[in-house]
Motif scaffolding. Structure first.
Motif, PDB file in Angstrom:
ATOM      1  N   ARG A   1       0.809  -1.081  -0.141  1.00 47.16           N
ATOM      2  CA  ARG A   1       0.072  -0.033   0.041  1.00 47.16           C
ATOM      3  C   ARG A   1       0.791   1.153   0.053  1.00 47.16           C
ATOM      4  N   CYS A   2       1.550   1.386  -1.127  1.00 50.66           N
ATOM      5  CA  CYS A   2       2.810   2.440  -1.355  1.00 50.66           C
ATOM      6  C   CYS A   2       2.201   3.769  -1.570  1.00 50.66           C
ATOM      7  N   LEU A   3       0.973   4.066  -1.765  1.00 45.61           N
ATOM      8  CA  LEU A   3       0.374   5.268  -1.796  1.00 45.61           C
ATOM      9  C   LEU A   3      -0.451   5.851  -0.440  1.00 45.61           C
ATOM     10  N   VAL A   4      -0.189   5.326   0.697  1.00 44.51           N
ATOM     11  CA  VAL A   4      -0.570   5.716   1.795  1.00 44.51           C
ATOM     12  C   VAL A   4       0.098   7.004   2.065  1.00 44.51           C
ATOM     13  N   GLU A   5      -0.777   7.797   2.829  1.00 47.18           N
ATOM     14  CA  GLU A   5      -0.472   9.143   3.191  1.00 47.18           C
ATOM     15  C   GLU A   5      -0.113   9.086   4.448  1.00 47.18           C
ATOM     16  N   SER A   6       0.931   9.903   4.988  1.00 47.36           N
ATOM     17  CA  SER A   6       1.310  10.360   6.274  1.00 47.36           C
ATOM     18  C   SER A   6       0.190  10.529   7.115  1.00 47.36           C
TER      19      SER A   6
ATOM     20  N   GLU B   1     -11.976   5.879   8.214  1.00 47.88           N
ATOM     21  CA  GLU B   1     -12.127   5.725   6.866  1.00 47.88           C
ATOM     22  C   GLU B   1     -10.699   6.173   6.201  1.00 47.88           C
ATOM     23  N   ALA B   2     -10.287   5.632   4.991  1.00 52.75           N
ATOM     24  CA  ALA B   2      -9.029   5.934   4.545  1.00 52.75           C
ATOM     25  C   ALA B   2      -9.270   6.568   3.105  1.00 52.75           C
ATOM     26  N   PRO B   3      -8.592   7.280   2.449  1.00 53.03           N
ATOM     27  CA  PRO B   3      -8.781   7.832   1.020  1.00 53.03           C
ATOM     28  C   PRO B   3      -8.803   6.541   0.227  1.00 53.03           C
ATOM     29  N   SER B   4      -9.428   7.012  -0.811  1.00 49.49           N
ATOM     30  CA  SER B   4      -9.790   5.768  -1.978  1.00 49.49           C
ATOM     31  C   SER B   4      -8.450   5.742  -2.547  1.00 49.49           C
ATOM     32  N   SER B   5      -7.409   6.276  -2.443  1.00 46.64           N
ATOM     33  CA  SER B   5      -5.897   6.048  -3.160  1.00 46.64           C
ATOM     34  C   SER B   5      -5.334   5.133  -2.328  1.00 46.64           C
TER      35      SER B   5
ATOM     36  N   ILE C   1      -4.869   2.064  -2.254  1.00 43.50           N
ATOM     37  CA  ILE C   1      -4.836   0.965  -2.797  1.00 43.50           C
ATOM     38  C   ILE C   1      -3.578  -0.023  -2.673  1.00 43.50           C
ATOM     39  N   LYS C   2      -3.896  -1.444  -2.590  1.00 48.13           N
ATOM     40  CA  LYS C   2      -2.827  -2.281  -2.541  1.00 48.13           C
ATOM     41  C   LYS C   2      -2.447  -2.776  -4.058  1.00 48.13           C
TER      42      LYS C   2
END
Length: 226
Positions: free
Chosen positions: A104-109, A199-203, A205-206
């Motif tokens: 899940r490399c698009l995770v936000e800080s 709730e997480a952002p839709s971005s 993704i895995k």
């Protein structure tokens, strides 16, 4: 807050011959983007990367420039065993931990920070998104059995956060009862322990398939232009 990154993924569904976390994404390895977000998260003070020995040399290359302490931890044969080993590798006295999939490399800080703050308050939490598609229950013949209420359905993601001692206890019980689960929140569910959805952002993704890589590249390009 301590963070364990599960990094033992294969490249089978990606059609790759090596760990998908080492594949290029916008000129960098997938794992490098995950680490960037973790390093920038103010609430994260220590990072453990749980992976397979075959990938250690390549992955540790991305750990060298970190201003935060990062430790390599050799994982097990399953994700469940790897996380248990990760927990054993936490620094002495660690009270809270976030578990995150390296893919899940698009995770936000900011998502790491939000999860961490809730865990410190005594909650077990998971990042998740509401399901938008209509879901069907299907039997082994491909016939529809029913349609669950979509308003109650969320797609589980990571990070997931817990008290260290409680999560260790959950894994010990799972071992004793021979339970097999795909995420740590499932252990809590089986034990009747409460877990809150964040709730997480839709971005978030895995990255699993070549299509996911294309989506991730588009998101990164958009962020860099913003």
């Amino acid at each position: 807050m301590h963070l364990l990154i599960a990094a033992a993924g294969s490249g089978s569904r990606m059609g790759a011959t090596k760990n998908k976390l080492l594949l290029p994404l916008a000129s960098r390895a997938v794992i490098a983007w995950t680490l960037d977000a973790a390093i920038l998260a103010e609430e994260i003070t220590w990072i453990g990367i749980v992976g397979q020995k075959v990938d250690q040399e390549e992955i540790t290359h991305f750990m060298k420039a970190s201003p935060k302490p990062i430790q390599w931890i050799e994982g097990g044969k399953t994700r469940q065993e790897s996380i248990k080993r990760g927990l054993a590798g936490l620094p002495q006295g660690a009270k809270h931990v976030l578990i995150h999939d390296g893919a899940r490399c698009l995770v936000e800080s900011e998502l790491f920070n939000r999860c961490a703050k809730l865990v410190v308050l005594g909650k077990a939490v998971i990042a998740a998104v509401p399901v938008t598609d209509t879901i069907k229950r299907v039997d082994n013949k491909g016939l529809i059995l029913g349609t669950p209420c979509r308003s109650e359905l969320w797609a589980a993601q990571t990070p997931q956060g817990f008290a260290v001692d409680q999560l260790k206890e959950a894994h010990a019980i799972a071992d004793a009862k021979n339970w097999s689960v795909t995420d740590d929140a499932s252990l809590y569910e089986s034990l009747g322990w409460p877990v809150e959805v964040l709730e997480a952002p839709s971005s978030n993704i895995k990255v699993t398939t070549p299509f996911d890589l294309l989506v991730a590249e588009s998101v990164i390009s958009f962020r860099e232009k913003a």
